[in-house]
Write an enzyme that holds these catalytic residues in place. Structure first.
Site, short mmCIF file in Angstrom:
data_model
loop_
_atom_site.label_atom_id
_atom_site.label_comp_id
_atom_site.label_asym_id
_atom_site.label_seq_id
_atom_site.Cartn_x
_atom_site.Cartn_y
_atom_site.Cartn_z
N HIS A 97 0.83 -1.21 0.00
CA HIS A 97 0.00 0.00 0.00
C HIS A 97 0.86 1.26 0.00
O HIS A 97 2.04 1.23 0.35
CB HIS A 97 -0.93 0.03 1.22
CG HIS A 97 -0.19 0.12 2.53
ND1 HIS A 97 0.40 -0.97 3.13
CD2 HIS A 97 0.05 1.17 3.36
CE1 HIS A 97 0.97 -0.60 4.26
NE2 HIS A 97 0.79 0.71 4.43
N ASP A 99 0.50 4.91 1.79
CA ASP A 99 -0.29 5.39 2.93
C ASP A 99 -1.33 6.44 2.54
O ASP A 99 -1.06 7.32 1.71
CB ASP A 99 0.62 6.00 4.00
CG ASP A 99 1.47 4.95 4.70
OD1 ASP A 99 1.04 3.78 4.77
OD2 ASP A 99 2.57 5.31 5.17
N HIS A 248 4.63 0.07 0.37
CA HIS A 248 5.34 -0.74 1.36
C HIS A 248 4.45 -1.83 1.91
O HIS A 248 3.23 -1.81 1.72
CB HIS A 248 5.93 0.14 2.47
CG HIS A 248 4.94 1.03 3.14
ND1 HIS A 248 4.53 2.23 2.61
CD2 HIS A 248 4.26 0.88 4.30
CE1 HIS A 248 3.65 2.79 3.41
NE2 HIS A 248 3.44 1.99 4.44
N ARG A 263 4.99 6.38 13.93
CA ARG A 263 5.04 7.02 12.60
C ARG A 263 4.62 8.48 12.69
O ARG A 263 3.62 8.80 13.35
CB ARG A 263 4.13 6.28 11.62
CG ARG A 263 4.29 6.77 10.19
CD ARG A 263 3.41 5.99 9.24
NE ARG A 263 2.15 6.68 8.99
CZ ARG A 263 1.10 6.12 8.39
NH1 ARG A 263 1.14 4.86 8.00
NH2 ARG A 263 0.01 6.82 8.20
O1 LIG Z 1 4.92 -1.49 10.74
C1 LIG Z 1 5.60 -1.19 9.75
O2 LIG Z 1 6.74 -1.59 9.56
C2 LIG Z 1 5.03 -0.27 8.73
C3 LIG Z 1 3.57 -0.10 8.88
C4 LIG Z 1 3.00 0.84 7.85
O3 LIG Z 1 2.41 0.44 6.90
C5 LIG Z 1 3.24 2.27 8.02
O4 LIG Z 1 3.85 2.70 9.00
O5 LIG Z 1 2.79 3.03 7.16
FE LIG Z 2 1.79 2.05 5.67
#
Ligand SMILES: O=C(O)CCC(=O)C(=O)O
Ligand SMILES: [Fe+2]
Length: 272
Positions: A97, A99, A248, A263
């Site tokens: 995806h 984000d 990702h 994040r």
């Molecule tokens: O948990 C992760 O490594 C990434 C998760 C994710 O998709 C994000 O942080 O946008």
């Molecule tokens: Fe993500």
């Protein structure tokens, strides 16, 4: 400042050393980090002991920050989104995806900090949607350039796991949106495939029996190993990625182990 980089694959990813992200970046360092993010699409930094405030301030150097409609946030620093297996079932990030593509202005990028990682597993992969685009035949590039796709938050936040009033409210304030299937990077001018398994639900004006195989082909193409990099986290690692031209995938292969990521999400422009 003595920045060194180690490229991880020809298509995407580099490890950057010689930058302390906990301190306010001077203009020159900030610009260097931004240039490396643009060039490598995802960049990694080891051993960064950031507080939530420092992570927020670092991300805010690249643009205004986004507050996610669904994921929990740090109480003290609401711009910090919590990806904590003790708070949420995180298997919904185990698919490719980009984000928040379910909004009119999906994020420019994000700063992700690993706080607690399993002894084994929980790697995250990024794919270069520009490298994937470049490899398409010219006729297909031209055709895809005429198409738009729908993106919907509901696809990645299934009611059985996010079945709250908050999810209903998030759906009401985030109706499906339409974006071009091929987007142009506003800074580099590079073109990228901008449909992903995470949020794309269809192609405008095309019936599902035709749209679905076309979308499935594009998802599989972007995820080819040639266009991806896989990162094995250590606590204290930071990843900064360009969300406009990458996708990702957070692998969910660590059972009940506790994994905590923070994040900060940088707001972006309307794709064109
Ligand atoms: O948990 C992760 O490594 C990434 C998760 C994710 O998709 C994000 O942080 O946008
Ligand atoms: Fe993500």
């Amino acid at each position: 400042m003595n920045i060194t980089i180690e490229q991880l694959t020809p298509a995407i990813g580099a490890v950057v050393s010689g930058v302390d992200l906990s301190r306010p970046l001077d203009a020159q360092t900030r610009d260097a980090v931004e240039a490396l993010m643009l060039a490598h699409q995802v960049i990694f930094f080891r051993d960064q002991a950031l507080t939530e405030e420092q992570q927020r301030d670092l991300a805010a150097g690249f643009g205004p920050l986004h507050i996610h409609p669904i994921y929990p946030r740090c109480e003290r620093v609401p711009e910090i989104m919590l990806l904590d297996t003790a708070l949420n079932d995180l298997r919904d990030n185990a698919l490719w995806h980009s984000d928040v593509s379910f909004t009119e202005t999906p994020s420019l990028g994000a700063v992700l900090l690993a706080r607690k990682v399993p002894a084994l597993g929980g790697d995250t992969l990024w794919a270069s949607a520009t490298a994937a685009y470049d490899a398409l035949p010219d006729t297909l590039k031209t055709y895809l350039g005429t198409l738009s796709a729908t993106h919907d938050l509901a696809k990645s936040f299934p009611a059985e796991r996010f079945g709250s009033e908050q999810l209903a409210a998030a759906k009401r304030s985030n109706p499906p949106v339409v974006h071009p299937v091929i987007r142009t990077h506003p800074v580099t001018g590079k073109k990228a495939i901008f449909v992903s398994e995470g949020f794309t639900t269809g192609i405008v004006g095309m019936e599902p029996p035709m749209a679905e195989p076309l979308l499935a082909m594009l998802y599989a193409h972007v995820a080819r190993p040639e266009y991806t990099v896989r990162w094995k986290w250590r606590a204290g690692d930071v990843a900064i990625w360009d969300n406009r031209v990458t996708q990702h995938y957070a692998t969910y292969d660590y059972g009940d182990a506790h994994r905590v990521m923070n994040r900060a999400t940088i707001m972006g422009d309307r794709p064109f």
